[in-house]
Scaffold this motif. Structure first.
Motif, PDB file in Angstrom:
ATOM      1  N   GLU A 157      58.250  -1.996  35.540  1.00  0.00           N
ATOM      2  CA  GLU A 157      57.144  -2.902  35.191  1.00  0.00           C
ATOM      3  C   GLU A 157      56.493  -2.512  33.869  1.00  0.00           C
ATOM      4  O   GLU A 157      56.053  -3.359  33.108  1.00  0.00           O
ATOM      5  N   GLY A 186      69.321  -9.117  39.499  1.00  0.00           N
ATOM      6  CA  GLY A 186      67.957  -9.371  39.945  1.00  0.00           C
ATOM      7  C   GLY A 186      67.846  -9.371  41.459  1.00  0.00           C
ATOM      8  O   GLY A 186      66.905  -8.804  42.027  1.00  0.00           O
ATOM      9  N   THR A 203      59.717 -15.211  39.394  1.00  0.00           N
ATOM     10  CA  THR A 203      60.589 -14.816  38.290  1.00  0.00           C
ATOM     11  C   THR A 203      60.497 -13.314  38.061  1.00  0.00           C
ATOM     12  O   THR A 203      60.981 -12.799  37.069  1.00  0.00           O
ATOM     13  N   ASP A 204      59.849 -12.626  38.969  1.00  0.00           N
ATOM     14  CA  ASP A 204      59.927 -11.172  38.948  1.00  0.00           C
ATOM     15  C   ASP A 204      59.892 -10.665  40.375  1.00  0.00           C
ATOM     16  O   ASP A 204      59.359 -11.320  41.273  1.00  0.00           O
TER      17      ASP A 204
END
Ligand code: B12
Lengths: 415, 212
Positions: free
Chosen positions: B49, B105, B197-198
């Motif tokens: 992050e 992801g 999206t994260d």
């Protein structure tokens, strides 16, 4: 001078002025068309991939309609379905082969080089390619996996077994496939030559005459897969470096040869695994940038203009990208902050692209014009900018592409 | 244990695995070792992050975790896995939808969910619609998470949601979609409850839904 010869010169000059950071008469515009021309003419991807005549017609009509400043010869990257068929190629899925008839092809990630095979590749890349890589990405050449090492055939008495093996039944099918692929390749080349001549006749300079990759991308995309190569960064970094060094001259030589063969001194270089997020700054400066820089410099020394397509975003790489001779490289940006890129590249490199593919596929012509206006105002200032989409026109709406072209021709004129 | 956390967090794979082996041989409980790995993964997630770690570190962390759980398997007492499961916050069915093979992801989300106490069943990539539905019936998850980076993935996602509706279970399960390109429009089109999206926000939604 005929008007098309004049047009050819005019466009070449406009484009080269932008590359050299001079102010052209207006902002040049070009595209990576993907299979857009087929859709434009109401044909499917499958139809043009398998019918070179249709591909020829569709591209000519599409380019004549939009009048870009650079033409595009699609055969090398789009017109090869019969070659893939002959080889039973596994690195792609294409229309009729795992994809719908109207879809572009997709890359399939494989691991044709295992983690413990670096030494083989580094010792003898050609032997590795023929006996390991080819059979693992071309099903029809699976028998090559059992070929004896070719580098052991020195005089005749060391070569009897290897020579005889070529006649074995398992090799027979593979040989047939290879000949089929060779014939299909020759056919594609014939059409590529014809279209190249035709586009020149019509006054379109060719956008690129060759292809190259940063060695780390080749290693990651084609040899080890994304996960494989990323783990190798930790597990066997020295081997990664050695493999990249082995690949670098191969990349340079094949791109230079291709540019000289086609007479088009521009080489296309898409970037994949050195983008923002893919590696740290430290990793980038160790495993990616040194080879990329040498690749660019080597091409420039040969009089070639590298056209680098930075897919994804590269905001953290701009500082490094600047470190090339001024006015020699085109950086085509997808999602990089284009205005920051202009600031940083103003005195160094021509920048290209950035009209978002999503805007072109779901936006309105008005949205597209507004975006292009901003690009021309900011990035076009003083020259050094080429209008283009962020990436290919695969899914772009026809009216939006029209808007991008019309607006740029009108508003992009330098006073 | 602290050394183990540090070795994993600093990407020292050999050290981490040697330590794991040694601890197991010394009779350390696998649950405690697992905790050390989770602690390390939290550090790794944080560094990601903060933009200190990137994709290579996340892939590497996933690999270390995988190898470690292989090493621990023979040491896991029977029944203890049921106990571990009883302590889970919820069941999460995860996969990359049909037509799409991007999984970097997805794997990260899977890992983070696992660290955060979910029982995650990962179906892999290019997962056919029917497979999602069959696995739904077999696994009975609280949440279905679908990953997809291609625009064409939205069709597959929608078909899974439609399938859940046909089965009459749509209101029993939360659906979240994720991937670099998803947005509100995609979420609405698919009929999902949320989009991300994260990975971190995906985990936040999931924890929220489980009342944590
Ligand atoms: C790496 C990559 C690949 C690798 C994939 C390797 C792998 N094992 O995954 C390879 C080279 C194989 C590949 C292939 C292709 N790719 Co690709 N690829 C990418 C790339 C560069 C990065 C994706 C990535 O891994 N990002 C890093 C991870 C960490 O981010 P993420 O996936 O977004 O995940 C985060 C969040 O989204 C979220 N998340 C993800 N999933 C989920 C799920 C849930 C439930 C939740 C809660 C959250 C969540 O958490 C993650 C962590 O924060 C993107 C471009 C980009 N910048 O995104 C293109 C991109 C996705 N690819 C694209 C394309 C077109 C392709 C190909 C079709 C190319 C081709 N013509 O061959 C093929 C398709 C193959 C297929 N059938 O899927 C396009 C998609 C365009 C579109 N809108 O359709 C992109 C956007 C590039 C582009 N702009 O053109 N690709």
């Amino acid at each position: 001078m005929s008007s098309s010869a004049q047009l050819l010169q005019e466009r070449e000059k406009r484009f080269n002025d932008a590359v050299a950071l001079n102010k052209p008469d207006r902002v040049p515009i070009a595209s990576v068309w993907d299979f857009f021309p087929a859709r434009f003419k109401g044909h499917t991807v499958k139809e043009v991939m398998y019918d070179p005549q249709l591909m020829f017609n569709d591209w000519v009509e599409c380019l004549q309609h939009f009048q870009p400043d650079m033409g595009e010869n699609p055969y090398g990257l789009r017109g090869f379905a019969r070659v893939l068929d002959a080889l039973d190629y596994m690195h792609l899925k294409w229309a009729g082969h795992g994809m719908d008839d109207h879809q572009g092809y997709q890359f399939v990630e494989l691991e044709p080089m295992k983690a413990n095979e670096y030494d083989h590749f580094i010792f003898d890349p050609s032997d590795f390619m023929i006996r390991r890589f080819w059979p693992r990405v071309n099903k029809a050449l699976a028998a090559f996996e059992n070929l004896p090492p070719i580098n052991q055939i020195i005089p005749y008495y060391w070569g009897l077994y290897s020579g005889a093996f070529l006649l074995s039944p398992e090799m027979e099918a593979a040989r047939g496939a290879l000949m089929e692929a060779a014939k299909a390749s020759a056919e594609v080349l014939k059409w590529a030559g014809a279209l190249g001549a035709k586009l020149k006749d019509l006054g379109f300079p060719a956008s690129s005459g060759g292809f190259a990759q940063v060695p780390f991308d080749t290693l990651g995309d084609l040899f080890r897969g994304t996960k494989g190569v990323m783990m190798d960064l930790f597990r066997r970094p020295d081997k990664v470096m050695a493999a990249c060094e082995k690949l670098l001259p191969i990349m340079i030589d094949s791109a230079v040869a291709s540019a000289k063969r086609t007479g088009v001194m521009r080489v296309f270089i898409p970037l994949h695994k050195g983008l923002d997020g893919f590696m740290s700054d430290q990793q980038f400066h160790r495993f990616y940038w040194p080879h990329m820089k040498e690749l660019l410099n080597a091409l420039i020394r040969e009089g070639i203009t590298p056209w680098v397509l930075a897919e994804g975003s590269c905001n953290t790489r701009l500082e490094a990208f600047r470190d090339v001779p001024p006015g020699k490289v085109i950086y085509h940006f997808e999602a990089t902050d284009m205005f920051k890129a202009k600031e940083m590249m103003r005195d160094r490199c021509c920048i290209r692209g950035n009209v978002p593919a999503t805007l072109l596929s779901v936006g309105s012509p008005e949205d597209v014009k507004a975006y292009c206006k901003k690009l021309i105002d900011v990035c076009g200032e003083g020259g050094g900018y080429i209008m283009d989409a962020s990436t290919t026109l695969a899914d772009a709406k026809i009216e939006n592409v029209q808007a991008m072209y019309d607006f740029t021709r009108e508003y992009g004129v330098y006073k | 244990m602290e050394d183990l956390v540090k070795a994993v967090a600093e990407m020292m794979e050999d050290e981490a695995l040697d330590l794991t082996r040694k601890l197991l041989e010394q009779g350390e409980s696998p649950a405690k070792i697992l905790d050390a790995y989770k602690e390390a993964l939290v550090i790794i997630g944080k560094r990601f992050e903060e933009g200190v770690y990137f994709v290579p570190e996340l892939i590497m962390a996933g690999e270390m975790m995988k190898t470690a759980s292989e090493l621990m398997k023979p040491y896991m007492a029977k029944g203890s896995s049921a106990a571990v499961q009883a302590g889970k916050k919820g069941k999460f069915l995860l996969g990359t939808v049909a037509g799409d093979i991007h999984d970097i992801g997805k794997d990260m989300v899977g890992m983070l969910l696992d660290i955060n106490g979910f029982e995650v069943k990962d179906l892999g990539v290019d997962v056919p619609v029917q497979k999602f539905l069959d696995e739904y019936s077999a696994f009975q998850p609280d949440i279905v998470g679908m990953s997809g980076l291609l625009t064409l993935a939205y069709d597959s996602m929608k078909r899974v949601v439609d399938g859940l509706k046909t089965m009459g279970v749509r209101d029993k399960v939360k659906v979240i979609i994720g991937g670099g390109q998803v947005d509100e429009h995609a979420c609405k089109f698919v009929g999902a409850d949320a989009w991300a999206t994260d990975a971190v926000s995906g985990v936040k939604y999931s924890l929220q839904w489980m009342g944590c």
